[in-house]
Design a protein around this motif. Structure first.
Motif, PDB file in Angstrom:
ATOM      1  N   VAL A 281      80.746  65.813  37.225  1.00  0.00           N
ATOM      2  CA  VAL A 281      79.384  65.788  37.004  1.00  0.00           C
ATOM      3  C   VAL A 281      78.234  65.863  38.094  1.00  0.00           C
ATOM      4  CG1 VAL A 281      80.081  65.219  34.626  1.00  0.00           C
ATOM      5  CG2 VAL A 281      79.070  63.385  36.136  1.00  0.00           C
ATOM      6  N   PHE A 282      77.356  66.237  38.009  1.00  0.00           N
ATOM      7  CA  PHE A 282      76.257  66.217  39.090  1.00  0.00           C
ATOM      8  C   PHE A 282      75.043  65.591  38.438  1.00  0.00           C
ATOM      9  CE2 PHE A 282      79.464  69.736  39.701  1.00  0.00           C
ATOM     10  CZ  PHE A 282      79.651  69.581  40.885  1.00  0.00           C
ATOM     11  N   ILE A 283      74.471  64.529  39.360  1.00  0.00           N
ATOM     12  CA  ILE A 283      73.418  63.920  39.036  1.00  0.00           C
ATOM     13  C   ILE A 283      72.258  63.721  40.306  1.00  0.00           C
ATOM     14  CG2 ILE A 283      74.533  62.251  37.249  1.00  0.00           C
ATOM     15  CD1 ILE A 283      74.799  60.248  39.679  1.00  0.00           C
ATOM     16  N   PRO A 284      71.137  63.599  39.966  1.00  0.00           N
ATOM     17  CA  PRO A 284      70.091  63.277  41.240  1.00  0.00           C
ATOM     18  C   PRO A 284      70.616  62.029  41.818  1.00  0.00           C
ATOM     19  CG  PRO A 284      69.003  63.938  39.314  1.00  0.00           C
ATOM     20  CD  PRO A 284      70.233  63.623  38.643  1.00  0.00           C
ATOM     21  N   HIS A 285      70.270  61.882  43.256  1.00  0.00           N
ATOM     22  CA  HIS A 285      70.656  60.613  43.785  1.00  0.00           C
ATOM     23  C   HIS A 285      69.992  59.218  43.366  1.00  0.00           C
ATOM     24  CE1 HIS A 285      67.405  60.556  46.731  1.00  0.00           C
ATOM     25  NE2 HIS A 285      67.241  61.731  46.219  1.00  0.00           N
ATOM     26  N   ASP A 286      68.936  59.510  42.765  1.00  0.00           N
ATOM     27  CA  ASP A 286      67.947  58.267  42.626  1.00  0.00           C
ATOM     28  C   ASP A 286      67.902  57.813  40.969  1.00  0.00           C
ATOM     29  OD1 ASP A 286      66.746  60.250  41.443  1.00  0.00           O
ATOM     30  OD2 ASP A 286      64.651  59.878  42.216  1.00  0.00           O
ATOM     31  N   LEU A 287      69.088  57.948  40.317  1.00  0.00           N
ATOM     32  CA  LEU A 287      68.937  57.529  38.887  1.00  0.00           C
ATOM     33  C   LEU A 287      69.124  56.098  38.787  1.00  0.00           C
ATOM     34  CD1 LEU A 287      71.372  59.902  36.910  1.00  0.00           C
ATOM     35  CD2 LEU A 287      68.725  59.930  37.115  1.00  0.00           C
ATOM     36  N   GLU A 288      68.768  55.501  37.661  1.00  0.00           N
ATOM     37  CA  GLU A 288      69.076  54.166  37.289  1.00  0.00           C
ATOM     38  C   GLU A 288      70.505  53.819  37.250  1.00  0.00           C
ATOM     39  OE1 GLU A 288      67.825  56.607  35.221  1.00  0.00           O
ATOM     40  OE2 GLU A 288      66.084  56.127  34.358  1.00  0.00           O
ATOM     41  N   PRO A 289      70.468  52.487  37.814  1.00  0.00           N
ATOM     42  CA  PRO A 289      71.852  51.832  37.860  1.00  0.00           C
ATOM     43  C   PRO A 289      72.991  51.878  36.720  1.00  0.00           C
ATOM     44  CG  PRO A 289      70.303  50.229  39.066  1.00  0.00           C
ATOM     45  CD  PRO A 289      69.736  51.429  38.375  1.00  0.00           C
ATOM     46  N   GLY A 290      72.341  51.625  35.651  1.00  0.00           N
ATOM     47  CA  GLY A 290      73.070  51.719  34.369  1.00  0.00           C
ATOM     48  C   GLY A 290      73.556  53.209  34.199  1.00  0.00           C
ATOM     49  N   LYS A 291      72.838  54.111  34.377  1.00  0.00           N
ATOM     50  CA  LYS A 291      73.399  55.350  34.122  1.00  0.00           C
ATOM     51  C   LYS A 291      74.426  55.925  35.274  1.00  0.00           C
ATOM     52  CE  LYS A 291      69.434  56.823  31.568  1.00  0.00           C
ATOM     53  NZ  LYS A 291      68.040  57.672  31.640  1.00  0.00           N
ATOM     54  N   VAL A 292      74.173  55.557  36.359  1.00  0.00           N
ATOM     55  CA  VAL A 292      75.151  55.664  37.406  1.00  0.00           C
ATOM     56  C   VAL A 292      76.455  55.073  37.159  1.00  0.00           C
ATOM     57  CG1 VAL A 292      75.754  55.534  39.913  1.00  0.00           C
ATOM     58  CG2 VAL A 292      73.358  55.956  39.207  1.00  0.00           C
ATOM     59  N   VAL A 293      76.459  53.998  36.807  1.00  0.00           N
ATOM     60  CA  VAL A 293      77.926  52.932  36.697  1.00  0.00           C
ATOM     61  C   VAL A 293      78.398  53.710  35.478  1.00  0.00           C
ATOM     62  CG1 VAL A 293      78.847  50.901  36.025  1.00  0.00           C
ATOM     63  CG2 VAL A 293      76.966  51.000  37.554  1.00  0.00           C
ATOM     64  N   MET A 294      77.553  53.982  34.404  1.00  0.00           N
ATOM     65  CA  MET A 294      78.139  54.671  33.022  1.00  0.00           C
ATOM     66  C   MET A 294      78.994  55.972  33.396  1.00  0.00           C
ATOM     67  SD  MET A 294      76.846  54.259  29.144  1.00  0.00           S
ATOM     68  CE  MET A 294      77.901  54.339  28.176  1.00  0.00           C
ATOM     69  N   ALA A 295      78.126  56.890  34.353  1.00  0.00           N
ATOM     70  CA  ALA A 295      78.646  58.152  34.549  1.00  0.00           C
ATOM     71  C   ALA A 295      80.059  57.827  35.317  1.00  0.00           C
ATOM     72  CB  ALA A 295      77.849  58.700  35.368  1.00  0.00           C
ATOM     73  N   ALA A 296      80.235  56.783  36.204  1.00  0.00           N
ATOM     74  CA  ALA A 296      81.403  56.737  36.887  1.00  0.00           C
ATOM     75  C   ALA A 296      82.493  56.171  36.596  1.00  0.00           C
ATOM     76  CB  ALA A 296      80.913  55.764  38.566  1.00  0.00           C
ATOM     77  N   VAL A 297      82.226  55.257  35.456  1.00  0.00           N
ATOM     78  CA  VAL A 297      83.290  54.139  35.185  1.00  0.00           C
ATOM     79  C   VAL A 297      84.589  54.963  34.382  1.00  0.00           C
ATOM     80  CG1 VAL A 297      82.264  53.765  32.844  1.00  0.00           C
ATOM     81  CG2 VAL A 297      83.615  52.043  34.239  1.00  0.00           C
ATOM     82  N   TYR A 298      84.378  56.065  33.880  1.00  0.00           N
ATOM     83  CA  TYR A 298      85.411  57.047  33.165  1.00  0.00           C
ATOM     84  C   TYR A 298      86.681  57.622  33.983  1.00  0.00           C
ATOM     85  CZ  TYR A 298      81.899  55.909  29.622  1.00  0.00           C
ATOM     86  OH  TYR A 298      81.011  55.253  28.586  1.00  0.00           O
TER      87      TYR A 298
END
Lengths: 425, 425
Positions: free
Chosen positions: B169-186
């Protein structure tokens, strides 16, 4: 002349609850905001006149109820019209058949995750608080309070606002940011205490005896006998979601130990009511190594629990002096279960294992139960051929720092940069 | 010889879906992973052969279904046995009767919050991704992908793992930490792109035309016609939870605008099926002032939307070039609704208002809809005497920085210190 409350005419209408009963000496007291036996200082719990009659009719009544804990209102200390009052309506969270996790752990008898991150404030605490709110209303309290390791603070803050009550909650000063913001955002008072959870708890016990705390319902102190009963709903839901069947094994986290004892109480009630077949089940308790007083006592063969100073990332389980520790030991031994602990790195590994196999992002407490399940299987203590339910009681978004996951790569928005990152395919 | 797919014998079994249909020119195509009309490049959507017959029987069938979106499987592009497959089972989230919020806003006709923070990854994106997963399976894709402002990244990561698919998945580099971790943890690949969401989206469009992206199901690109249909379930649930009744007014956030158009589609289907009474309803769109291209076009009386460069705390709505903008304008005007926007401080105020009245902690997108509701009432545009449903599509835990709430006081654990803090009573 005031009418003396008796068991046959309780002074408050809390459904099938008829009295408070001492877990140590059995002495009974009228329903009220008391939590310790006036004879022996033992903990009080709710005594019920539970429904008698046809179990199938009761099942049908429950199944026709709302998709939250109020479907079990006939078995809880709440008014019959509880579902019509403004509250957060927690519960009936998903029981996830975790086949991919089972494959990794070698479980062949059916592995389920009871995922309480689906509750309104994303932890099991919404269950217990919902019951405490009804008790607070019954006893005329206008401020809801608690000591908390974080999840409870958010649950109390949210439930108080929905119910139109004031709130003032107390937390240790070093909690995770997610839990602090969630506790504060509902607008009640939030007080950070310079100390650990046991310090906060001691402070609340002082406050409740002081005029400052008059008229306050502390959900986990003077409302504790009611509050604790909310955890029974986990037992009810697990069995109903299994098709009115007891699991063979349950893995439950231990903080104060209350949740584990109440799940056992709930399972026994279902058997007594004829809602499930009477068969053995084993209860396993899970702790973090950095706060493992019950696990240590279990392994040493002790009947009492020696307090510890907590030092673990599993802050929601960081209760060094767990009130229900001895009862947990008794249940684990009586049912043929065990109590085990895992290290912080094992907790993090288990969080990631659950996320990568089932798409469930658990908080550290969920890492503790999944990690302990893995350890118990490896040690030959938990039987992988039996139906097993593992509890996830909270949400990974509240303990983000524990996992520290981030992007695989950061690139410019063009195909060459993506190709160079070597991720394709 | 390969059998040619036709509408009467689609090549894939996706329930009542029979074809793809161009929203502009009406041209129809066999079901497949395509998203633009081969005649006019218009967007494609699903055409159905929806159930005919007794509406009461269909209602009963739905009500007997599971407590998730699969209860509406007869109305969705999914296989009939979808509920038996491993997926996250989103939906059937709470429709909260928000009486305390209504009192503050002056709503007398009944105010409800549809709270999608109760979904598995705590946003409405679990609905659309669940449908996309079924399409990915049907078309033989083994990697699930997307461009995302954060919520979708987590939803895709989690759903892919449960389904046993890979993900990137592809995200903008400046997202909220909660969303980044939630996207990465899986555990799937997560790629941060140096740019905003529109840059990420453009990148994904390039990738899908490149051999690098072969065999990938981009949920919001080549699976978009299927994906989008997931939002219809919000319309179904709202009406069923109101007792199979249409609300008078709905306030819906606008990012790409897809959700709003699909809710309108779902409402029209319920009317056509006879599941609700045919009566008018008004749809209101909500944006942040810092990304308000549709609101600006609505106010200017335009039929097209001029792209903007987003600058708002409501990152999950920060799509400056919304694909469905013109359709949103059409729906708002046709139903007698409107599109409005609120400033970042108004978003934060609205998040706190919802938390303090109803115990619901919304993400910034929920602050946008509640804030816009308040503004529309103040401006006399939204009628407070009518039944109104406001959507909260995400969770406050993912946008903690926006609210910056903290303890009321930090004190030593003693009563004197508490007394000095002046909070008691």
């Amino acid at each position: 002349m005031a009418v003396q409350a008796t068991e046959s005419t309780p002074s408050v209408a809390l459904g099938p609850a008829v009295a408070l009963s001492c877990r140590e000496c059995g002495e009974r007291f009228p329903l009220g905001p008391i939590f310790a036996c006036q004879e022996c200082f033992g903990p009080l719990e709710i005594a019920y006149a539970l429904p008698s009659g046809d179990p199938e009719a009761l099942k049908k009544q429950i199944e026709a109820g709302p998709a939250n804990i109020w479907r079990y209102a006939p078995l809880l200390p709440v008014p019959a019209d509880v579902a019509d009052k403004p509250n957060l309506n927690p519960g009936f969270t998903k029981l996830v058949k975790a086949d991919r996790l089972a494959a990794e752990l070698g479980v062949t008898g059916g592995l389920y995750v009871k995922d309480d991150s689906g509750n309104p404030t994303h932890s099991f605490k919404d269950r217990v608080v919902a019951i405490a709110v009804e008790a607070a209303r019954a006893f005329g309290f206008t401020t809801l309070s608690c000591s908390s390791t974080g999840n409870l603070a958010g649950a109390v803050g949210a439930a108080a606002r929905r119910a139109g009550l004031k709130s003032c909650v107390f937390i240790p000063h070093d909690l995770e940011p997610g839990k602090v913001v969630m506790a504060a955002v509902y607008g009640g008072d939030l007080v950070a205490i310079e100390g650990n959870y046991d310090d906060v708890n001691r402070f609340c016990s002082e406050l409740i005896g002081d005029p400052l705390g008059e008229g306050w319902g502390f959900v986990n102190v003077n409302l504790r006998p009611y509050y604790g009963e909310g955890s029974k709903t986990l037992a009810y839901e697990i069995c109903e979601q299994l098709g009115w069947r007891l699991p063979d094994q349950l893995v439950i986290p231990i903080a104060s130990g209350s949740q584990l004892t109440k799940i056992d109480k709930g399972l026994k009630e279902l058997i007594a009511l004829g809602l499930v077949e009477d068969k053995p089940y084993k209860i396993f308790g899970a702790q973090a190594e950095g706060c493992s007083p019950v696990s240590a006592a279990f392994k040493a063969g002790h009947e009492v629990v020696k307090p510890q100073k907590p030092n673990t990332i599993a802050k929601s389980l960081a209760i060094g002096n767990p009130a229900d520790g001895p009862y947990v030991l008794d249940i684990a031994r009586r049912t043929g279960g065990a109590v085990e602990d895992v290290t912080d790195p094992q907790i993090v590994d288990a969080i990631k294992l659950l996320a990568r196999t089932e798409g469930i992002f658990a908080e550290t407490a969920g890492g503790v139960t999944v990690g302990v399940t893995r350890k118990l299987i490896e040690n030959g203590v938990l039987d992988p051929s039996l139906t097993t339910v593992v509890l996830n009681t909270g949400d990974g978004l509240k303990t983000l720092d524990a996992v520290a996951s981030g992007p695989t790569a950061t690139i410019r928005p063009d195909l060459d940069a993506f190709r160079a990152a070597g991720l394709a395919g």
